[in-house]
Design an enzyme around this catalytic site. Structure first.
Site, PDB file in Angstrom:
ATOM      1  N   HIS A  33       0.815  -1.211   0.000  1.00 13.13           N
ATOM      2  CA  HIS A  33       0.000   0.000   0.000  1.00 13.13           C
ATOM      3  C   HIS A  33       0.857   1.273   0.000  1.00 13.13           C
ATOM      4  O   HIS A  33       1.586   1.543   0.957  1.00 13.13           O
ATOM      5  CB  HIS A  33      -0.914  -0.017   1.233  1.00 13.13           C
ATOM      6  CG  HIS A  33      -1.872   1.125   1.293  1.00 13.13           C
ATOM      7  ND1 HIS A  33      -1.521   2.368   1.751  1.00 13.13           N
ATOM      8  CD2 HIS A  33      -3.174   1.212   0.910  1.00 13.13           C
ATOM      9  CE1 HIS A  33      -2.561   3.172   1.675  1.00 13.13           C
ATOM     10  NE2 HIS A  33      -3.577   2.497   1.173  1.00 13.13           N
ATOM     11  N   ASP A  34       0.772   2.024  -1.111  1.00 17.85           N
ATOM     12  CA  ASP A  34       1.343   3.369  -1.219  1.00 17.85           C
ATOM     13  C   ASP A  34       2.836   3.442  -0.902  1.00 17.85           C
ATOM     14  O   ASP A  34       3.313   4.449  -0.354  1.00 17.85           O
ATOM     15  CB  ASP A  34       0.593   4.340  -0.301  1.00 17.85           C
ATOM     16  CG  ASP A  34      -0.780   4.711  -0.852  1.00 17.85           C
ATOM     17  OD1 ASP A  34      -1.223   4.077  -1.819  1.00 17.85           O
ATOM     18  OD2 ASP A  34      -1.413   5.627  -0.295  1.00 17.85           O
ATOM     19  N   LYS A 117      -4.864   5.037  -6.865  1.00 13.42           N
ATOM     20  CA  LYS A 117      -5.632   5.263  -5.648  1.00 13.42           C
ATOM     21  C   LYS A 117      -6.050   6.728  -5.540  1.00 13.42           C
ATOM     22  O   LYS A 117      -5.234   7.629  -5.710  1.00 13.42           O
ATOM     23  CB  LYS A 117      -4.794   4.836  -4.436  1.00 13.42           C
ATOM     24  CG  LYS A 117      -5.629   4.531  -3.214  1.00 13.42           C
ATOM     25  CD  LYS A 117      -4.829   3.758  -2.219  1.00 13.42           C
ATOM     26  CE  LYS A 117      -4.213   4.540  -1.210  1.00 13.42           C
ATOM     27  NZ  LYS A 117      -4.331   5.577  -0.467  1.00 13.42           N
TER      28      LYS A 117
END
Length: 205
Positions: A33-34, A117
């Site tokens: 994630h990210d 995202k």
């Protein structure tokens, strides 16, 4: 604007919550994630939590590659329009630019899917849930940044999609120890399992 990260020891994972789930290599996928330079370059890789973040995400990624477990990366696009950024702008300002040095992923994607995202959750306005269903994956292992923002909200959204989320306690990092601990305790009580990296690797291997 985004505050600087500080050094802190990784909080101990909470006692086992109500969720009885265990990672299953035939059912799970890994969400990194990210892990973009804009976010993670603020962490010192030689001290906690930065060192644990990079070491544990690396270990999870390598284990999933060996076991042919699907890996998905989330990444913000940079230089969002006012409409696309929405209320994020009121909390975090304009955000990252479209400079490749900021937007770039820390780990090579190796052909894995990268979902663009738009909000905290990696499920919002992305094909992530559809992708997991198409792969017959009903569990998601979540690592990356930031624990109490995108990682936690992605876990909550996975739960809402009946996908069993695992917020991996020592493979996420945050601005402060309090933010990190809050994410783990909320997740354990409400929507996710919170194993350590060692716990997950034991089930994957």
């Amino acid at each position: 604007m985004m505050p600087p990260a500080i050094a802190y020891p990784i909080p101990a994972p909470p006692r086992e919550g109500p969720a009885p789930w265990k990672p299953d290599p035939s059912r799970c996928a890994l969400l990194i994630h990210d892990m973009q330079h804009y976010f993670v370059d603020r962490f010192d890789r030689t001290t906690s939590p930065g060192r644990a973040l990079f070491e544990n995400v690396t270990a999870l990624r390598e284990a999933c590659l060996r076991q042919q477990i699907p890996i998905v990366y989330s990444a913000q696009p940079g230089r969002m329009s006012r409409a696309d950024r929405g209320l994020l702008r009121d909390f975090w300002g304009e955000g990252m630019t479209d400079d490749p040095a900021s937007r770039g992923l820390v780990f090579p994607s190796d052909g894995a899917q990268v979902v663009t995202k738009w909000r905290y959750s990696a499920f919002f306005r992305t094909p992530l849930a559809t992708r997991l269903r198409s792969l017959n994956r009903s569990q998601i292992l979540i690592c990356g940044v930031f624990a109490h923002l995108g990682c936690l909200l992605s876990a909550a959204d996975a739960y809402a999609h009946d996908i069993e989320p695992f917020l991996i306690a020592d493979a996420v990092a945050d601005f402060t120890a309090a933010d990190h601990a809050m994410a783990l305790h909320y997740a354990a009580k409400a929507c996710a399992a919170t194993p350590t990296t060692a716990d997950v690797l034991a089930h994957l291997t």
